[in-house]
Motif scaffolding. Structure first.
Motif, PDB file in Angstrom:
ATOM      1  N   CYS A  64      31.582  58.096  28.200  1.00 31.68           N
ATOM      2  CA  CYS A  64      30.110  58.511  27.875  1.00 31.68           C
ATOM      3  C   CYS A  64      30.139  59.382  26.712  1.00 31.68           C
ATOM      4  N   ASN A  65      31.130  59.264  25.771  1.00 29.39           N
ATOM      5  CA  ASN A  65      31.107  60.035  24.440  1.00 29.39           C
ATOM      6  C   ASN A  65      31.525  61.640  24.761  1.00 29.39           C
ATOM      7  N   PHE A  66      32.102  61.802  26.004  1.00 32.10           N
ATOM      8  CA  PHE A  66      32.888  63.127  26.258  1.00 32.10           C
ATOM      9  C   PHE A  66      34.410  63.233  25.862  1.00 32.10           C
ATOM     10  N   PHE A  67      34.704  64.105  24.794  1.00 33.74           N
ATOM     11  CA  PHE A  67      35.839  64.026  24.059  1.00 33.74           C
ATOM     12  C   PHE A  67      36.634  65.379  24.644  1.00 33.74           C
ATOM     13  N   VAL A  68      38.033  65.152  24.855  1.00 31.13           N
ATOM     14  CA  VAL A  68      38.762  66.315  24.994  1.00 31.13           C
ATOM     15  C   VAL A  68      39.930  66.335  23.908  1.00 31.13           C
ATOM     16  N   GLN A  69      40.465  67.366  23.683  1.00 31.20           N
ATOM     17  CA  GLN A  69      41.559  67.239  22.708  1.00 31.20           C
ATOM     18  C   GLN A  69      42.980  67.343  23.539  1.00 31.20           C
ATOM     19  N   ALA A  70      43.868  66.157  23.260  1.00 28.70           N
ATOM     20  CA  ALA A  70      45.033  66.037  24.038  1.00 28.70           C
ATOM     21  C   ALA A  70      46.192  66.452  22.885  1.00 28.70           C
TER      22      ALA A  70
END
Length: 154
Positions: A69-75
């Protein structure tokens, strides 16, 4: 000239065949071909990413990951020397960069051949639709459509 009632019934059957069978089959083949093109695009995107990783030479990687759902986290990846590649049926295989690039080349070649077959299938279905439409034209006693007037270019 009025066509007999039996001819009208046949025309309706052929029209139903075109709309219910042939057009539906054509739509399914075209949708399947689009899905295969999407897979090829994803593999080529992965290939470009792997090549960028190889050129950079760095083992560490920072990337934005879509959780849905277009939720991004930085990995943060400490060791990017190996990647997981989707090989089909929901299975992923851990590969080195070189193994992944070889796999991607083979897989995209295979998928390209499959899209060519789907394109041929869609052309056959379109030809069948055209043939049935010509048959309907003959059954109804319609004349050929007049060709558009042409003019010389020079």
């Amino acid at each position: 000239m009025v066509p007999p009632a039996g001819v009208d019934q046949k025309v309706l059957q052929y029209e139903a065949f075109i709309n219910d069978v042939l057009r539906r089959d054509l739509q399914k083949v075209l949708e399947q071909r689009d899905q295969v093109y999407e897979k090829i695009s994803q593999y080529l995107q992965l290939k470009n990413t792997i090549q960028s990783l190889q050129e950079a030479g760095s083992q560490q990687l920072k990337a934005d990951v879509d959780l849905g759902c277009n939720f991004f986290v930085q990995a943060h990846v400490n060791d990017s020397s190996r990647v997981f590649v989707a090989v089909g049926f929901g299975f992923f295989v851990e590969m080195t960069h070189d193994e992944a690039l070889r796999f991607i080349d083979k897989k995209t070649t295979q998928l390209t051949v499959f899209t060519e077959q789907l394109t041929k299938d869609s052309a056959k279905i379109k030809a069948h639709i055209r043939m049935v439409l010509e048959g309907l034209r003959e059954l109804q006693g319609l004349s050929d459509l007049p060709e558009s007037q042409r003019r010389d270019v020079f």
